[in-house]
Enzyme design. Structure first.
Site, PDB file in Angstrom:
ATOM      1  N   PRO A 179       0.830  -1.240  -0.005  1.00 48.52           N
ATOM      2  CA  PRO A 179      -0.141  -0.040  -0.075  1.00 48.52           C
ATOM      3  C   PRO A 179       1.050   1.221  -0.133  1.00 48.52           C
ATOM      4  O   PRO A 179       1.917   1.152   0.668  1.00 48.52           O
ATOM      5  CB  PRO A 179      -0.816  -0.043   1.331  1.00 48.52           C
ATOM      6  CG  PRO A 179      -0.682  -1.454   1.568  1.00 48.52           C
ATOM      7  CD  PRO A 179       0.714  -2.041   1.209  1.00 48.52           C
ATOM      8  N   CYS A 180       0.440   2.100  -0.750  1.00 42.21           N
ATOM      9  CA  CYS A 180       1.400   3.372  -0.974  1.00 42.21           C
ATOM     10  C   CYS A 180       1.478   4.294   0.302  1.00 42.21           C
ATOM     11  O   CYS A 180       2.461   4.978   0.535  1.00 42.21           O
ATOM     12  CB  CYS A 180       0.734   4.488  -1.794  1.00 42.21           C
ATOM     13  SG  CYS A 180      -0.942   4.954  -1.354  1.00 42.21           S
TER      14      CYS A 180
END
Length: 373
Positions: A78-79
């Protein structure tokens, strides 16, 4: 066969297509128990470990792989884990948000795979004036890898969705092969209607988790995506208040809640007698049936309105827009409250790399790298 390790794999969205492209999965990992349930249900013979990768030593991972060495490692973080643009270079590794990235660095340095691959949101390459992407690449600069990155749009690979993501690929220099990515398929984009028009037309709150198809496939795409399924799963419409259904009724294609007359506008959650002062243009957006959908995001359960029905998409419609086959079944709750920890069906779907895009990448890597070794 090509040995593959899949890290932070969620429910095996991406690497399922690597399986079909003649890869052998020697290990998959994610910490989310709901994703683990979906993964194990769809791939009961898989070697999945539901652990925090930070708690597993290199030797233990090697044992889990039955002492097989990976040819390729793929990784889908996930960013929000990244703070790699930190100006103080010495503190980057100490920032807890970067902990799992450096676990990935650890495993690559230990296993030295021939190829490793990473996917993330498009704006990763512009975060803090390109510093994040530069830091990611620089961590492997002494590992004898060539690196390349690009932005791929899922709609260019038979996916009915305008979804752009950045992919980064490293290939070991001793192979004398440069990283590369598949070229777009020269064909018009697949539309939302082509993807979902054969699914039962149900209203808000209707249907069951397992039900029957009510029509035959209407095109070749739908026949392929049914994948010989005899039953339809995950096609349950969310319950909506009558006020919300009435609002949907006045929203035209490509309009959203910000375009409705005042009597249908959003109200404050805890004070419904007052209009909401915060209105997001993407909330309750009705999609065009004859065009690809916008990007399926974290909140797509409430973002998008069905092309012709006054409700949000079902999980199965979202899965179709992501290009999942109907035979892939999502487990656990459809949605969740913010206080709940693990991922719902909708969240498992939006986190996915669209399977048909994954298929193109998997086949390209096999043909252009592993078949030449």
């Amino acid at each position: 066969m090509i040995n593959l390790i899949d890290l932070f794999c969620w429910c095996w969205w991406f690497s399922a297509w690597f399986w079909e492209a003649w890869y052998t999965h020697i290990l998959a990992n994610d910490i989310d128990t709901n994703c683990a349930e979906t993964y194990k249900y769809n791939f009961p013979d898989s070697n999945f470990i539901c652990w925090d990768i930070s708690d597993i030593s290199n030797e233990d991972i090697k044992k889990e792989c039955k002492w097989k060495m990976p040819d390729i490692i793929i990784w889908w973080p996930p960013c929000q884990w990244f703070s790699l643009a930190n100006k103080n270079r010495n503190k980057i590794k100490d920032d807890p948000r970067n902990k799992l990235f450096y676990q990935f660095v650890r495993l690559v340095n230990y296993f030295q795979p021939k190829v490793f691959l990473m996917e993330n949101v498009k704006w990763l390459i512009s975060m803090k004036w390109w510093q994040v992407i530069k830091t990611i690449i620089s961590e492997f600069s002494n590992c004898w890898y060539n690196v390349e990155y690009t932005i791929l749009n899922a709609s260019d690979f038979w996916v009915p969705q305008l979804r752009e993501r950045v992919f980064i690929m490293w290939v070991r220099k001793d192979l004398w092969i440069n990283p590369s990515f598949p070229k777009k398929i020269k064909w018009r984009p697949i539309t939302v209607n082509e993807a979902i028009s054969d699914l039962p037309l149900i209203n808000a709150g209707e249907w069951e988790e397992i039900c029957d198809y009510t029509s035959e496939p209407k095109n070749k795409r739908q026949k392929q995506i049914r994948n010989w399924s005899k039953k339809l799963y995950n096609h349950v419409a969310m319950r909506h208040s009558q006020r919300l259904i009435d609002r949907f009724g006045v929203i035209k294609p490509w309009q959203s809640v910000k375009d409705v007359p005042e009597e249908y506008s959003a109200v404050q959650r805890w004070n419904p007698s007052e209009k909401s002062w915060k209105v997001f243009g993407q909330n309750n957006k009705r999609v065009f049936g004859d065009k690809p959908a916008p990007t399926v995001t974290a909140s797509f359960q409430s973002n998008f309105v069905h092309p012709i029905l006054n409700r949000n998409f079902t999980a199965r419609e979202g899965a179709r827009i992501q290009s999942f086959k109907d035979s892939f079944i999502f487990k656990w709750m459809r949605t969740k409250m913010s206080r709940e920890v693990w991922l719902s069906q909708y969240q498992q779907i939006w986190n996915a790399v669209p399977p048909l895009l994954a298929k193109s990448i998997a086949e390209h890597i096999k043909k252009n790298i592993f078949d030449k070794i």
